[in-house]
Design an enzyme around this catalytic site. Structure first.
Site, short mmCIF file in Angstrom:
data_model
loop_
_atom_site.label_atom_id
_atom_site.label_comp_id
_atom_site.label_asym_id
_atom_site.label_seq_id
_atom_site.Cartn_x
_atom_site.Cartn_y
_atom_site.Cartn_z
N GLY A 76 0.84 -1.19 0.00
CA GLY A 76 0.00 0.00 0.00
C GLY A 76 0.88 1.24 0.00
O GLY A 76 2.02 1.19 0.47
N GLN A 86 2.91 9.89 1.56
CA GLN A 86 4.20 9.21 1.53
C GLN A 86 5.04 9.57 0.30
O GLN A 86 6.22 9.24 0.23
CB GLN A 86 4.00 7.68 1.56
N CYS A 141 5.71 -0.34 7.16
CA CYS A 141 5.34 0.86 6.41
C CYS A 141 6.55 1.35 5.64
O CYS A 141 7.65 1.38 6.20
CB CYS A 141 4.87 1.93 7.41
N LEU A 142 6.35 1.72 4.39
CA LEU A 142 7.48 2.20 3.59
C LEU A 142 8.06 3.50 4.15
O LEU A 142 9.21 3.81 3.89
CB LEU A 142 7.05 2.40 2.13
N HIS A 150 -4.59 0.87 7.38
CA HIS A 150 -3.23 1.44 7.53
C HIS A 150 -3.05 2.66 6.62
O HIS A 150 -2.57 3.71 7.07
CB HIS A 150 -2.20 0.35 7.22
N GLU A 151 -3.46 2.52 5.35
CA GLU A 151 -3.30 3.63 4.40
C GLU A 151 -4.22 4.79 4.75
O GLU A 151 -3.84 5.96 4.61
CB GLU A 151 -3.57 3.17 2.96
N HIS A 202 -2.77 7.16 7.14
CA HIS A 202 -1.85 8.13 6.55
C HIS A 202 -2.57 9.41 6.14
O HIS A 202 -2.03 10.50 6.24
CB HIS A 202 -1.15 7.54 5.32
NI NI Z 1 2.36 3.13 5.80
#
Ligand code: NI
Length: 185
Positions: free
Chosen positions: A45, A50, A98-99, A140-141, A144
């Protein structure tokens, strides 16, 4: 085009994402870039903050989970101006990564089922229910877009333990296998 990923400590990750104009803007090019960036970094994701944009958009693809979870329901899609209207079901514990938080994985508890309203990259409105890992990635996304990252869900003690790792990420000392943007010292 593969875009650099903004990591923990970057202010954009703490902003509330703004709704976008779905009718008059073609979001397909940005969505394509976000998928490319996500695949390049090995994620499931990626949310617009991000990549440094405080807009209400994220993409997911649960395909990489197939290896570890053969029964996973595969879902790939873009979510524009999403609103989670309901969360229900059991508390489901899952180790998230998470990236924007390279090399960090921690267990987070969330509800197992969600209902979400959103537009796709063709401007089509959807109201849909998800469960399992797809629901998890969406939750999760979605965080953000509300200026949250998964470590915000952890206990105060756990956050203390992770303080050094988080500082390392914010100061660029953590190596990621992809290009990142982190706060200047
Ligand atoms: Ni993330």
């Amino acid at each position: 085009m593969v875009l650099p990923i903004y990591v923990y400590g970057e202010p954009v990750l703490r902003k509330i994402a703004q709704e976008v104009d779905v009718e008059n803007t073609d979001w397909k090019p940005l969505v394509a870039d976000m998928f490319e960036t996500m695949y390049h970094a090995g994620g499931v994701g990626l949310a617009a903050p991000q990549i440094g944009k405080d807009i209400s958009l994220f993409v997911i693809d649960t395909e990489p989970f197939k290896e570890s979870f053969p029964d996973v329901k595969l879902y790939k899609g873009a979510f524009i101006n999403p609103v989670i209207t309901e969360e229900w079901g059991e508390d489901f514990v899952f180790a998230e990564g998470c990236l924007s938080l390279p090399n960090l994985n921690e267990e987070v508890t969330r509800k197992s089922n969600i209902r979400i309203e959103y537009y796709d990259e063709n401007g089509v409105f959807h109201e849909q229910e998800f469960d399992g890992l797809a629901a998890r990635v969406i939750q999760h996304e979605y965080d953000h877009l509300e200026g949250k990252v998964f470590v915000d869900h952890l206990s105060a003690i756990k956050k203390m333990v992770l303080k050094r790792s988080l500082n390392d990420i914010a100061s660029g000392r953590t190596h990621a296998a992809y290009k990142t943007v982190h706060p200047k010292k």
